[in-house]
Design an enzyme around this catalytic site. Structure first.
Site, PDB file in Angstrom:
ATOM      1  N   CYS B  86       0.807  -1.223   0.000  1.00 48.37           N
ATOM      2  CA  CYS B  86       0.000   0.000   0.000  1.00 48.37           C
ATOM      3  C   CYS B  86       0.839   1.272   0.000  1.00 48.37           C
ATOM      4  O   CYS B  86       0.306   2.371  -0.130  1.00 48.37           O
ATOM      5  CB  CYS B  86      -0.929   0.003   1.203  1.00 48.37           C
ATOM      6  SG  CYS B  86      -1.846  -1.538   1.355  1.00 48.37           S
ATOM      7  N   CYS B 209     -13.131   0.768   8.224  1.00 51.16           N
ATOM      8  CA  CYS B 209     -12.323   0.148   7.165  1.00 51.16           C
ATOM      9  C   CYS B 209     -12.417   0.969   5.882  1.00 51.16           C
ATOM     10  O   CYS B 209     -13.498   1.416   5.509  1.00 51.16           O
ATOM     11  CB  CYS B 209     -12.832  -1.268   6.857  1.00 51.16           C
ATOM     12  SG  CYS B 209     -12.959  -2.356   8.297  1.00 51.16           S
ATOM     13  N   LYS B 331     -10.019   6.326   4.140  1.00 52.23           N
ATOM     14  CA  LYS B 331     -11.351   5.942   4.582  1.00 52.23           C
ATOM     15  C   LYS B 331     -12.452   6.473   3.678  1.00 52.23           C
ATOM     16  O   LYS B 331     -13.359   5.733   3.293  1.00 52.23           O
ATOM     17  CB  LYS B 331     -11.562   6.455   6.024  1.00 52.23           C
ATOM     18  CG  LYS B 331     -12.947   6.212   6.590  1.00 52.23           C
ATOM     19  CD  LYS B 331     -13.196   4.722   6.763  1.00 52.23           C
ATOM     20  CE  LYS B 331     -14.657   4.362   6.766  1.00 52.23           C
ATOM     21  NZ  LYS B 331     -15.241   4.246   5.438  1.00 52.23           N
ATOM     22  N   HIS B 335      -8.882   4.038  -1.291  1.00 59.62           N
ATOM     23  CA  HIS B 335      -7.529   3.486  -1.173  1.00 59.62           C
ATOM     24  C   HIS B 335      -7.211   2.559  -2.361  1.00 59.62           C
ATOM     25  O   HIS B 335      -7.154   1.343  -2.219  1.00 59.62           O
ATOM     26  CB  HIS B 335      -7.413   2.730   0.163  1.00 59.62           C
ATOM     27  CG  HIS B 335      -6.074   2.140   0.430  1.00 59.62           C
ATOM     28  ND1 HIS B 335      -4.893   2.630  -0.081  1.00 59.62           N
ATOM     29  CD2 HIS B 335      -5.708   1.050   1.187  1.00 59.62           C
ATOM     30  CE1 HIS B 335      -3.879   1.894   0.348  1.00 59.62           C
ATOM     31  NE2 HIS B 335      -4.342   0.922   1.103  1.00 59.62           N
TER      32      HIS B 335
END
Lengths: 392, 392
Positions: B86, B209, B331, B335
């Site tokens: 990431c 998440c 959030k 992402h």
């Protein structure tokens, strides 16, 4: 900007190792690379790591850089995985040079690793297919051997290059590989063997194609500010060049040259202030025999169209005017994709530190490495020189 | 070594785009980044490109860097794909800075791209699983949400952090994202929504998440020698820090801190000559709500254990003493793995060039970006400053 030096380099045996993991292979290469540093090195000296790998993905898709550096005890340091298909660790070395020149690191590990032999042949074919151009090449059924076969065909058609010329590359590289204890296919092959082997993708026979190989290799790059701590006979990375191109062969203007190799070499020569005539030996990217012939021309070792005659003349054999792939090359030493670029550094390091044994090029002072991604979507060239023996 | 500057940055909308390809998304981001350069930029000025991506692998396993740069017309330039899960394009920016500081390039494109929403949820789970530690975490059934849930549990147990604290992160970031036209989930959520949403991995609910997102982002980095050609209000990349750690959470000494973030931040602060108090705003890696709380502590915005109270105090809201994730963060903005680090640069660029509209942090002069790979196997931190307004 400050100079960068190659102060150590080593590799695992290249071959098929069902009992090894990508981590264990990397560790073997890293420890051997540390041992190869003339004055020794404390692993804690390593400020940063760059790891080249393509397919560790099957095991550890993300973070495969830190996954190997944690295994060799390099906890905490900045670590990046880089990938440019078969040129992954050639680019890792280049990034190590940039890190050193940037002043952000003094000692950088550039390594590479690949496990390939545990995939089924269908999986390997798929896996290698996607390293070429996916949408228009792989999905229409074109394999890597097929792409290079098109390049061979074009070169034969345009310049009269022959199957014998291709086969001479294999004979030479196997003769060299037979002298390299780390080689995957460390046996000699005859011209007849190479000419008469089964066809993989016409005109390429089995002996015109590199094997599917497991292995790892590591190179240690240090700045001019600290190089004296590690050696009193520094090997300078004098030139670095890289270039990209259309990933798909069909999108390029030429099939008889790899433009990215040509541009990368030109940049590296320019940065090093040398010409092809100054190069004593080279490790070039011979994934297929035609690739080595194209490299002769793209790197300026001979004129376009003359590569067939050049190899036939013996010029690139050990003892010739410009030995190429003294390690055995990808053809005989093997081609564990992510490890190949760093593996080329290993041979350059051995030659320039005069520890190449039976493969030693007499008086080797300046060498070149040439690593290609895909069929030429990326290329990276390094020029290295034994500083004590070149004119300032 | 010479300084590096952020002269442009832009992103696509983040979201679910079944009609886009990774190439088309990258092109949109690249063209917008060029348009964002105050004095304009000729794409031919770009000397080099670094592309962060994790999973383009499914489409183009190798050479995904050149595969996107060829599509935006950057033929021939050196191009490398980098990957640290990431944190892929956070590391791409770092590598761009090294390339500039090394003297080997004057203008470097650092971009990132990911397509995630076209995989089945099983595939996504697998895919994300392998970005954590494969052998001992994923193969025992641990998901990413599960790993972060363990961190949340540990922090709650040790410090008394509460589900409300976690939920306040979500509320704040959705409030910011609702002001960002590029956000994937650009709507507000209430504390009740966040607290009462379905549990994903206890104690983390759905609103704790980040979503699964498609998108691309590009940043353009230039050297001090050419920065004046592109802007008369330069944004300097004053500090860069990176660190790695054990890929598997279970192998680390602490579950209530991300040591790689801590080390990366320390290096970046040191290089920039600043302290956490000097930071006006930050984009931090809030893949899960607990990750933002850990970031407050690891970046030095509050003491260990105080992050829950810190968010509850409103300090990190727009208008607070140190706004965090004004973009909406992972959030709410989304992402798209490989694009996230470069996406953080986009918000920093907007804030420091005072073009953040409704999200503008008043007088924003110095900002920080924080990008994490996996559960903390890699982290990279940048400190950026509006040169005209900081003391020399």
């Amino acid at each position: 900007m400050r100079d960068a030096y190659l102060v150590g380099a080593a590799q695992t045996d290249f071959g098929s190792f069902p009992d090894e993991s990508y981590r264990s292979l990397f560790r073997t290469a890293f420890e051997a690379a540390c041992d190869s540093v003339p004055a020794g090195i404390d692993p804690d000296d390593v400020d940063e790591a760059v790891v080249g790998t393509l397919g560790v993905g099957g095991r550890q898709l993300g973070l495969s850089g830190p996954a190997v550096t944690e295994h060799v005890g390099l906890d905490g340091i900045p670590c990046t995985r880089v990938e440019n298909a078969c040129a992954a660790s050639g680019y890792a070395v280049r990034q190590a040079v940039q890190a050193v020149k940037s002043g952000m690191a003094d000692v950088v590990l550039a390594g590479g690793v690949e496990i390939m032999t545990d995939t089924s042949s269908d999986a390997t074919k798929y896996w290698l297919g996607v390293s070429g151009e996916t949408e228009w090449e792989r999905l229409s059924g074109t394999t890597f051997a097929g792409v290079y076969a098109q390049m061979a065909d074009a070169h034969m058609e345009k310049y009269g290059t022959t199957a014998e010329h291709l086969s001479r590359v294999a004979v030479k590289n196997h003769a060299n590989g037979a002298k390299n204890p780390h080689a995957h296919l460390g046996f000699e092959c005859s011209l007849e063997d190479a000419m008469n082997a089964q066809v993989v993708a016409d005109p390429l026979t089995l002996y015109h194609c590199c094997p599917t190989t497991d292995g790892a290799a590591c190179a240690i790059v240090a700045s001019e500010d600290v190089v004296d701590e590690y050696t009193d006979d520094p090997i300078r990375i004098a030139g670095v060049g890289a270039a990209s191109d259309r990933v798909g062969l069909f999108q390029r203007d030429t099939y008889t040259s790899v433009p990215a190799s040509r541009e990368a070499a030109q940049s590296a020569y320019e940065m090093a202030g040398v010409t092809p005539e100054d190069i004593d030996f080279a490790e070039v990217h011979d994934c297929f025999a035609i690739a080595e012939l194209l490299a002769y021309e793209d790197l300026g070792f001979c004129e376009p169209g003359e590569a067939g005659e050049f190899v036939a003349s013996g010029a690139t054999e050990l003892g010739g005017e410009r030995p190429v792939n003294t390690s055995g090359g990808l053809k005989s030493k093997g081609h564990p994709i992510g490890a190949t670029g760093a593996g080329q550094m290993v041979e350059a390091y051995k030659q320039l530190s005069r520890t190449a044994g039976d493969r030693q090029v007499e008086g080797a002072t300046r060498g070149l490495t040439h690593n290609v991604g895909g069929s030429g979507g990326a290329a990276v060239v390094h020029v290295l020189e034994k500083e004590s023996e070149v004119e300032a």
